[in-house]
Design an enzyme around this catalytic site. Structure first.
Site: not given
Length: 644
Positions: A416, A468
């Site tokens: 991330s 995602d």
């Protein structure tokens, strides 16, 4: 759409947002009215006590007042159900009904206060009647307080400063007065957003980096939301429609053409090698999150395993810098990576804006020095995420014939936000360490310029799971999402409450997206390229980044140039449908993908869960295990994995 105008100002609620709250209040009021009527009819003969006349009068007036309120709320609910998001005409009487409803709060407050006073006056009457009136008073004040809270929530600080609609034409929009007005509105909007962010993040420090992050984040939000007249429920309805539209388009597409030859052995071997590397280094990226992720992944045994480490003091054995519960973090890191104390060079959980926790360890199995950067886990990290401004990197990329001693290579990993930081760190270290490698798990899309993206392909590998949203998240993609929300709302011929109900059902239980059309009756795809009145009315100031053509690319504001994800991208996709939320039986395939496949935000129930590190690790375990099994079963034919 758009926000209602009451008392001379715009509010963050539309006239079609009152269906669900109206239905809830209507149900409550009807039950309440029936209860009071039953109480009065059954016990009116017992009101000949001291103060009974007052209580009898109270119940009779309350029944009349409740009946008027029920009729008013029923009218509000029925009117709110009319029209569509972009056709508020059938709801033009809503403002008058709301004025009437608000006016009825005054006698209700007065009567509730009188009821409380009479009950407090030590009335000697039947206990059932007294308790019923006490309950009535409590319910009245609960509804009144709830209404006040709702008004505070839907209050728009900029509602009294809205610019005039762009109906006067381009000349009006280009005038000097209009330009000054819009600049003033943008400044006011940025100030409001900065105040909101400071309130939400009041517990973090007030250093220079934090103040810069507040201003940068506020400017990003004000830039994105300042040119549309959407209320939150419009965005929710648009996202629900987009999900169904995307699924409908995907279902109607022809199957991809079968390639005439299987992927070449070198390409396939390269994919297998990088998947194995990702599988190995993902453990370090997960370890950088410390004890919270470890306990989350091991809810029954996690605390027991690291409990002893939390109580130990080993500061002489390794280097710790900043942060709380350092020994708990270190215990979870040891269990996640399987390494020993002596294998760690540096551990830092010093968490500030623009300053991320990281670990440095010796990985003897891969003969590498691993730097793992933690992803988003705090308000400081969120502010770092939302700082979307770009900056020039002075990198010496012209590396030609560089050599180094044969030693452990440098590998930088992260998930991330940590993946983005790891990619940038690898770029900066490339000139000094030509053999550096980076594995970025679920990295943010808005990271590198086009040239740096191409350059990073030689030493950075990114891994993305399913839909995602983070690897698809950039200012450019958000502008595109806003455009698609505007268009799908403008072309939908259903009331908002039906959109939201069907959207909730579709997200939870699935179904056929064909059952809910998102285009005007009789419309064709060709018609959709023409601007609609409803679509234009959704733009409060005529966004310069908005184009009516459904296929025309959007350009980001000049302050936010288009940015790309790092390196080559391995995409893990779920095969078939294992359920909208169930993952136990899910199977995944892996393939090399181009960054253009992540140029649009995909809406779905897994767009957020696919970003979770534990979900990514399970999917990666499944893919590596399946491909290892296929390698020992060549009789089934060639691999089905596409290589792009």
């Amino acid at each position: 759409m758009p926000g209602m105008v009451l008392f001379g100002r715009r509010w963050a609620i539309a006239s079609d947002d009152l269906v669900f709250p109206g239905f809830f209040e209507l149900s409550l009021r009807v039950v309440w009215w029936i209860g009071i009527l039953t109480l009065y009819l059954m016990h009116r003969g017992k009101l000949d006590c001291a103060g009974g006349a007052l209580l009898s009068s109270y119940l009779i007036v309350l029944l009349v007042l409740l009946a008027v309120i029920v009729c008013t709320v029923a009218a509000i609910t029925c009117v709110s159900m009319k029209g569509t998001i972009c056709n508020p005409g059938p709801r033009k009487s809503m403002s008058k009904l709301l004025y009437l409803r608000l006016a009825l709060f005054l006698p209700e407050m007065v009567w509730a206060s009188l009821g409380a006073a009479w009950i407090a006056d030590d009335v000697q009457c039947d206990k059932t009647v007294v308790n019923g009136i006490i309950a009535t008073v409590v319910i009245s004040w609960v509804i009144i307080v709830s209404t006040v809270v709702t008004i505070v929530i839907v209050f728009d600080p900029l509602g009294g400063k809205m610019a005039p609609c762009p109906s006067a034409g381009p000349n009006h929009l280009d005038s000097r007065e209009s330009s000054q007005l819009l600049n003033g509105l943008k400044t006011a909007a940025a100030s409001v957003w900065e105040t909101r962010i400071k309130l939400l993040c009041c517990c973090i420090g007030k250093d220079d980096h934090t103040r810069v992050a507040f201003s940068s984040t506020a400017e990003l939000f004000s830039t994105y939301f300042s040119d549309t007249d959407l209320v939150p429920s419009d965005i929710a309805a648009g996202l629900a429609l987009l999900h169904q539209q995307q699924d409908n388009i995907r279902n109607s597409q022809e199957p991809d053409e079968v390639i005439s030859h299987s992927p070449g052995p070198p390409q396939e071997a390269d994919l297998d090698t990088e998947l194995a590397n990702c599988h190995h280094y993902m453990q370090f990226a997960a370890a950088a999150y410390g004890w919270p992720l470890y306990v989350y992944r091991n809810p029954f045994t996690g605390l027991c395993k690291i409990g002893g480490d939390c109580c130990r003091s080993r500061t002489t054995d390794y280097d710790l810098v900043g942060g709380d519960r350092l020994h708990c973090h270190f215990g979870s890191i040891l269990h996640t990576t399987g390494l020993q104390y002596r294998d760690f060079i540096h551990i830092s959980f010093h968490d500030k804006v623009y300053e991320l926790p990281f670990i440095v360890a010796l990985d003897h199995r891969k003969e590498s020095v691993v730097v793992a950067v933690r992803g988003t886990m705090s308000l400081q990290d969120i502010l770092t995420d939302l700082s979307a401004e770009s900056e020039t990197l002075n990198l010496e990329c012209g590396v030609q014939d560089c050599s180094a001693h044969k030693e452990y290579r440098l590998v930088v990993v992260g998930h991330s936000l940590g993946a983005g930081a790891a990619a940038l760190l690898a770029l900066m270290l490339r000139s000094s360490y030509p053999q550096v490698r980076c594995y970025a798990f679920s990295p943010p899309r808005g990271l590198l310029s086009k040239s740096l993206y191409e350059y990073s392909k030689t030493f950075i590998v990114s891994l993305v799971l399913g839909k995602d949203v983070i690897p698809r998240l950039s200012v450019t993609n958000l502008e595109d999402l806003k455009k698609r929300i505007l268009r799908v709302i403008a072309h939908c011929n259903r009331p908002k409450y039906q959109i939201l109900l069907h959207g909730c059902w579709y997200e939870l239980f699935g179904g056929s997206p064909d059952n809910f059309p998102t285009e005007l009756d009789g419309g064709t795809q060709g018609d959709l390229t023409q601007p609609l009145l409803g679509e234009q009315s959704l733009l409060s100031h005529g966004s310069p980044t908005y184009s009516f053509s459904s296929d025309s690319p959007l350009e980001s504001p000049t302050k936010y140039p288009p940015l790309y994800p790092p390196g080559r991208i391995i995409h893990l996709e779920e095969e078939g449908t294992a359920g909208r939320f169930c993952r136990s039986a899910a199977r995944y395939s892996a393939r090399w993908s181009h960054e253009s496949q992540f140029s649009k935000i995909l809406i779905g129930p897994k767009m957020l869960t696919d970003h979770m590190p534990d979900i990514l690790m399970k999917a990666l375990d499944s893919v590596v295990s399946d491909r290892a099994g296929d390698a020992f079963c060549p009789a089934g034919g060639g691999s089905n994995v596409d290589v792009v």
